[in-house]
Scaffold this active site. Structure first.
Site, PDB file in Angstrom:
ATOM      1  N   ASN A 249      -7.887  -8.391   5.965  1.00 19.29           N
ATOM      2  CA  ASN A 249      -8.774  -8.260   7.131  1.00 19.29           C
ATOM      3  C   ASN A 249      -9.816  -9.366   7.036  1.00 19.29           C
ATOM      4  O   ASN A 249     -10.856  -9.171   6.380  1.00 19.29           O
ATOM      5  CB  ASN A 249      -9.535  -6.917   7.095  1.00 19.29           C
ATOM      6  CG  ASN A 249      -8.782  -5.762   7.701  1.00 19.29           C
ATOM      7  OD1 ASN A 249      -7.630  -5.896   8.080  1.00 19.29           O
ATOM      8  ND2 ASN A 249      -9.427  -4.630   7.795  1.00 19.29           N
TER       9      ASN A 249
ATOM     10  N   SER B 161       6.622  -0.526  -2.580  1.00 20.79           N
ATOM     11  CA  SER B 161       5.757  -1.644  -2.204  1.00 20.79           C
ATOM     12  C   SER B 161       6.539  -2.912  -2.541  1.00 20.79           C
ATOM     13  O   SER B 161       7.573  -2.840  -3.228  1.00 20.79           O
ATOM     14  CB  SER B 161       4.447  -1.606  -2.989  1.00 20.79           C
ATOM     15  OG  SER B 161       3.701  -0.455  -2.662  1.00 20.79           O
TER      16      SER B 161
ATOM     17  N   LYS C 296      -5.846   8.670  -4.809  1.00 16.39           N
ATOM     18  CA  LYS C 296      -6.274   8.355  -3.440  1.00 16.39           C
ATOM     19  C   LYS C 296      -7.677   8.908  -3.233  1.00 16.39           C
ATOM     20  O   LYS C 296      -8.105   9.812  -3.942  1.00 16.39           O
ATOM     21  CB  LYS C 296      -5.344   9.047  -2.442  1.00 16.39           C
ATOM     22  CG  LYS C 296      -3.959   8.452  -2.404  1.00 16.39           C
ATOM     23  CD  LYS C 296      -3.645   7.973  -1.026  1.00 16.39           C
ATOM     24  CE  LYS C 296      -2.326   7.253  -0.949  1.00 16.39           C
ATOM     25  NZ  LYS C 296      -2.361   6.224   0.085  1.00 16.39           N
TER      26      LYS C 296
ATOM     27  N   GLY D 262       2.253   0.255   7.980  1.00 16.07           N
ATOM     28  CA  GLY D 262       1.805   0.585   9.338  1.00 16.07           C
ATOM     29  C   GLY D 262       2.024   2.061   9.605  1.00 16.07           C
ATOM     30  O   GLY D 262       3.075   2.618   9.261  1.00 16.07           O
TER      31      GLY D 262
ATOM     32  N   HIS E 233       1.066  -6.753   6.381  1.00  9.32           N
ATOM     33  CA  HIS E 233       0.129  -6.301   5.335  1.00  9.32           C
ATOM     34  C   HIS E 233       0.479  -4.949   4.754  1.00  9.32           C
ATOM     35  O   HIS E 233      -0.138  -4.506   3.783  1.00  9.32           O
ATOM     36  CB  HIS E 233      -1.297  -6.290   5.870  1.00  9.32           C
ATOM     37  CG  HIS E 233      -1.712  -4.997   6.540  1.00  9.32           C
ATOM     38  ND1 HIS E 233      -1.020  -4.417   7.569  1.00  9.32           N
ATOM     39  CD2 HIS E 233      -2.770  -4.191   6.313  1.00  9.32           C
ATOM     40  CE1 HIS E 233      -1.635  -3.309   7.941  1.00  9.32           C
ATOM     41  NE2 HIS E 233      -2.691  -3.144   7.197  1.00  9.32           N
ATOM     42  N   GLY E 234       1.439  -4.244   5.322  1.00 12.27           N
ATOM     43  CA  GLY E 234       1.758  -2.909   4.794  1.00 12.27           C
ATOM     44  C   GLY E 234       2.825  -2.260   5.641  1.00 12.27           C
ATOM     45  O   GLY E 234       3.561  -2.941   6.357  1.00 12.27           O
TER      46      GLY E 234
ATOM     47  N   GLU F 140      -2.507   2.535  -7.850  1.00  9.50           N
ATOM     48  CA  GLU F 140      -1.162   3.091  -8.054  1.00  9.50           C
ATOM     49  C   GLU F 140      -0.464   2.439  -9.243  1.00  9.50           C
ATOM     50  O   GLU F 140      -0.488   1.216  -9.391  1.00  9.50           O
ATOM     51  CB  GLU F 140      -0.341   2.858  -6.778  1.00  9.50           C
ATOM     52  CG  GLU F 140       1.055   3.453  -6.805  1.00  9.50           C
ATOM     53  CD  GLU F 140       1.732   3.341  -5.434  1.00  9.50           C
ATOM     54  OE1 GLU F 140       1.383   4.131  -4.537  1.00  9.50           O
ATOM     55  OE2 GLU F 140       2.600   2.458  -5.266  1.00  9.50           O
TER      56      GLU F 140
ATOM     57  N   ASP G 178     -13.368  -2.857   8.064  1.00 14.89           N
ATOM     58  CA  ASP G 178     -13.333  -2.989   6.602  1.00 14.89           C
ATOM     59  C   ASP G 178     -13.054  -4.456   6.261  1.00 14.89           C
ATOM     60  O   ASP G 178     -11.919  -4.858   5.985  1.00 14.89           O
ATOM     61  CB  ASP G 178     -12.270  -2.068   6.007  1.00 14.89           C
ATOM     62  CG  ASP G 178     -12.401  -1.959   4.494  1.00 14.89           C
ATOM     63  OD1 ASP G 178     -13.295  -2.624   3.917  1.00 14.89           O
ATOM     64  OD2 ASP G 178     -11.611  -1.211   3.885  1.00 14.89           O
TER      65      ASP G 178
ATOM     66  N   ASN H 104      -6.798   5.381   3.254  1.00 15.12           N
ATOM     67  CA  ASN H 104      -5.541   4.878   2.678  1.00 15.12           C
ATOM     68  C   ASN H 104      -5.762   4.016   1.432  1.00 15.12           C
ATOM     69  O   ASN H 104      -4.840   3.367   0.964  1.00 15.12           O
ATOM     70  CB  ASN H 104      -4.742   4.105   3.732  1.00 15.12           C
ATOM     71  CG  ASN H 104      -5.502   2.890   4.242  1.00 15.12           C
ATOM     72  OD1 ASN H 104      -6.676   2.702   3.922  1.00 15.12           O
ATOM     73  ND2 ASN H 104      -4.842   2.075   5.040  1.00 15.12           N
TER      74      ASN H 104
END
Lengths: 481, 66
Positions: free
Chosen positions: A330, A385, A480, A407, A404-405, A207, A96, A203
């Site tokens: 990415n 977040s 989502k 995981g 980045h998040g 939001e 992606d 994912n």
């Protein structure tokens, strides 16, 4: 318990020594505290070591605390390569291409819209095409598609969906120069033609959140953030288009690795010397896919703004939704970094890692020059977040990169098993979070416990000095795929 | 076919002729209300790809990105 073969350097880093695997040209460094070290997968450690075997790697093969096993490179991986001796690998970018996140601020307080969250989530669900194979409200003809690939979010703004300020607040101003639409396969064009302005599945999400903690008043003030404020986060990428570009070039790179006699410990690490025709073609195609992703998020932001206006029946100025920043997590980019006292041009792969440039960096917009680049870190749909900013130490240690998040802590199958018989949407509603998803299994796969606690992950990068915490955001409603 | 045209296959007839096969697929346009959304394969990967001969058959392991 420490993982065998690793050496703890300090409270936030472990080393994968050069001898961990045969052929390593350098060591690996994984940013984890003792809690996250216990969650390390053996395969992801191997992947950090595998990347260290690639030619022309500069510094260490790095992994952020949200590390988990990916294809070839680990997710959370950062690796920089010399432009002459080094390589470029699609596996270091991911399928992606330019998956990323953007965060919008508003003039609204949580209490202003608390009774309308369900309506807003339903409006998002109606206005933003979501889910497996979702089709956008647009269908690009060939000429338009090429313009998207060349101009990214700039093209979307030219069509009236946004303004110049949005571009200033987007990494690379929403467009990387050097994309070449002629290098894109017909299949990629076909997959991308109807998916612009769509969220996709897995994912990816949109939001509604509110700020419940501020750690750095000055930075928060510069970003226009305040306690109780409503924000909106959008997480998506280049959809089927980017996947197809990656698939097409993995084949090219398999042949290139053979041609240039690059030994690969894993076929997903297929690569070519950066100074080769194959690498130039991949970079130009990857940039096209990155531009597609920035255009995608720019369109979705427009649908988000429309949803707020329609549900709250008030004007855009009162709502005040505006872009704080958009980051890619990415991507591979040519950047200048100081290595052993010498400024060098390198190609930095960030796969599941976010650029986090320090204050004063030339690529930052004027308003953020004194605080550093905003870094947007999405967590899971139930917890939190974060907003952070880049630091000088991050520039020195991790090529200006951070996590980045959260995981994943469970595979999708594991999560499905754990969620069996449970109504995740109701559990979330009991916690005051409205969720809607298109896919039958999405909520189970995406439930909070399927992820590591993002707060632990963010604490590691903060304590390591790779980036600095500014604010925490709590979810109120999410759609989502 | 699915990403571009929204085509969802329903009936698959596959016949093998030597080293090749012929497939005839019939179906219709995907309707999220009626069909329900399950997994979509986004890419076939080389991750842990293996091909091995077991007696008279070949067995392949392919990991798909979903």
């Amino acid at each position: 318990m420490a993982v065998e073969g690793l050496r703890r350097i300090d409270s936030t880093r472990v080393e994968v020594p050069k001898g961990y695997k045969a052929g390593m040209r350098t060591n690996g460094i994984i940013y984890v505290d003792e809690t996250l070290e216990r969650q390390l997968e053996a395969h992801s450690i191997d992947q950090v070591a595998n990347v260290a075997t690639l030619p022309g790697i500069v510094g260490s093969s790095l992994a952020m605390p949200d590390i988990h096993t990916g294809y070839g490179f680990t997710i959370g991986g950062v690796a920089a390569f010399d432009l002459k001796e080094g390589i470029i690998s699609p596996g270091g970018v991911g399928y992606d291409i330019n998956c990323g996140v953007r965060l919008l601020r508003s003039n609204l307080y949580k209490d202003d819209i608390a009774p309308r969250i369900k309506d807003l989530v339903n409006a998002f669900y109606k206005d933003i095409p979501t889910g497996v194979g979702s089709k956008g409200k647009l269908r690009l003809n060939s000429k338009e598609h090429r313009k998207v690939l060349l101009k990214g979010a700039r093209w979307v703004v030219e069509q009236g969906f946004g303004d110049k300020e949005d571009l200033a607040h987007t990494e690379s101003e929403g467009c990387i120069e050097g994309a070449d639409p002629d290098l894109i396969s017909d299949k990629a064009y076909q997959r991308g033609s109807a998916q612009l302005g769509t969220l996709g599945s897995g994912n990816h999400f949109a939001e509604i959140q509110y700020i419940d903690e501020i750690y750095d008043e000055e930075a928060a003030g510069s970003l226009g953030l305040f306690m109780g404020q409503i924000t909106v986060m959008i997480h998506t990428g280049s959809r089927g288009f980017g996947h197809q570009v990656c698939t097409d070039f993995l084949e090219v790179m398999q042949k290139a690795a053979h041609k240039y006699r690059i030994e690969l410990p894993d076929r997903e690490l297929a690569c070519a010397p950066f100074d080769s025709p194959e690498a130039r073609d991949y970079m130009a195609a990857m940039r096209a896919a990155a531009n597609y992703a920035w255009a995608n998020r720019q369109f979705i932001m427009h649908w988000v703004k429309e949803s707020f206006i329609n549900v709250l029946s008030t004007g855009p100025r009162d709502i005040g939704l505006s872009l704080i920043y958009d980051v890619a997590h990415n991507i591979a980019k040519v950047e200048e970094h100081l290595v052993d006292g010498i400024m060098r041009k390198l190609v930095v792969h960030r796969k599941g890692a976010t650029r986090a440039f320090a204050p004063g960096h030339a690529e930052l917009p004027g308003v953020y020059q004194h605080i550093g680049q905003p870094v947007i870190i999405p967590g899971d749909m139930g917890r939190a977040s974060y907003v952070l900013v880049g630091t000088d130490k991050g520039m020195r240690e991790s090529f200006g990169s951070t996590c980045h998040g959260a995981g994943r802590a469970m595979s999708r199958n594991q999560a499905m098993r754990v969620a069996k018989g449970r109504a995740i949407w109701r559990e979330m509603e009991d916690r005051g979070i409205i969720v809607r998803a298109t896919g039958r299994s999405t909520l189970a796969e995406e439930m909070p416990e399927a992820y590591k606690d993002v707060s632990n992950v963010v604490d590691v990068v903060h304590n390591a000095g790779l980036s600095k915490k500014v604010a925490r955001l709590r979810p109120l409603g999410v759609i989502k795929g | 076919m699915f990403d571009t045209y929204g085509f969802a296959g329903k009936v698959f007839c596959i016949s093998f002729q030597g080293d090749a096969f012929r497939a005839r697929v019939s179906g219709g346009l995907f309707d999220p209300e009626r069909n329900g959304q399950k997994l979509l394969i986004k890419a076939a990967t080389y991750h842990n790809l293996s091909l091995r001969k077991i007696d008279a058959h070949w067995e392949a392991t392919v990991i798909f990105d979903i």
